[in-house]
Write an enzyme that holds these catalytic residues in place. Sequence first.
Site, short mmCIF file in Angstrom:
data_model
loop_
_atom_site.label_atom_id
_atom_site.label_comp_id
_atom_site.label_asym_id
_atom_site.label_seq_id
_atom_site.Cartn_x
_atom_site.Cartn_y
_atom_site.Cartn_z
N ASN A 165 0.89 -1.16 0.00
CA ASN A 165 0.00 0.00 0.00
C ASN A 165 0.93 1.21 0.00
O ASN A 165 1.61 1.46 1.01
CB ASN A 165 -0.90 -0.03 1.24
CG ASN A 165 -1.96 1.04 1.22
OD1 ASN A 165 -1.88 1.99 0.42
ND2 ASN A 165 -2.97 0.89 2.05
N LYS B 119 3.19 1.59 3.26
CA LYS B 119 2.46 1.59 4.53
C LYS B 119 3.00 0.54 5.51
O LYS B 119 3.12 -0.64 5.17
CB LYS B 119 0.98 1.32 4.26
CG LYS B 119 0.06 1.48 5.48
CD LYS B 119 -1.38 1.35 5.04
CE LYS B 119 -2.37 1.55 6.15
NZ LYS B 119 -3.77 1.47 5.65
#
Length: 314
Positions: free
Chosen positions: A111, A128
């Site tokens: 992500n 992320k």
Amino acid sequence: MARVVTIGAAQMGPIQRSETRGQAVERMLRLLREAHRRQCDLVVFPEAALTAFFPHWYMADDVEIDSYFETSMPSNETEPLFAEARRLGIGFHLGYAELAPGAQGGKRRFNTAILVDKAGRIVSKYRKVHLPGRSGYRPEHPFQNLEKYYFQVGDLGFPVVRAFGGNVGMMICNDRRWPECYRVMGLQSVELIVLGYNTPVHNPGAPEHDSLGNFHNQLVMQAGAYQNGTYVVGVAKAGREEGIDQLGQSSIIAPSGEIMAQSTTLGDELVVAACDLDRCASYKDTIFNFAAHRRPEAYRLIVERTAAIPPAAS
Ligand code: ING
């Protein structure tokens, strides 16, 4: 000479599964052109801004899963965004699902978010770190959060780069709830943190928190800004996406922790504020002068321990 960066928080309403990346990019181009009319230097788009937030449902088929990921950036669908931003002389932040090559021809899924300067160059990338939810399907829940199933934990740390006349860092969604992220960037003298989020109003794992969703969303970003003397710009993918209501409240927050500007809808909406990066010093040089006040020798547990361990019974 004040270092003022005019920032556009480009909140997006829902992107349904039926919508193409091209349609999402068209919406982003409209926000980018409005940002140009409003003299923005930098536009911040949400997390996973090209597709519906697919961790909210389970997919087994690898090909179907990969269809939500970008194998290059810019890609054919996002090149118009890079080209228009370059033509208008505006930088931008973009969140997307990244398919990266792995060892022995494997693949890795992250992500991811990028920071693009006014010349259209990718000057920073972040993957992320805090993946909320679970890796397993929960049939009893009305929807899922399968980020641990779809993504690997980010491996790029929390970089802070010189850009837009200051020190700029990124995080993504659930990261904003973890103070460590802000402090790692605070220890790199960050002056502006940009982030996107997809945050359902309802948390199936903790429904008793639902009524405080908006409060918690603001609390964590305002605290992170103040405690590290930095601007924080949080931008939502908002509204009812695939039947799931998501928070709006896209905000531009000053180093004081005050909210300078905030969205008032759940659709595509540009929120603009002129951010004087020199305002950070008022906090970095006094109450949060890390060199003068921090005591790392007292903080060892923060790095050495993952889970909490309660005290022994006396
Ligand atoms: N989403 C959510 C977030 O941290 C969540 C997960 C949902 C937390 C609801 C709390 C309540 O904002 C992502 N994508 O991290």
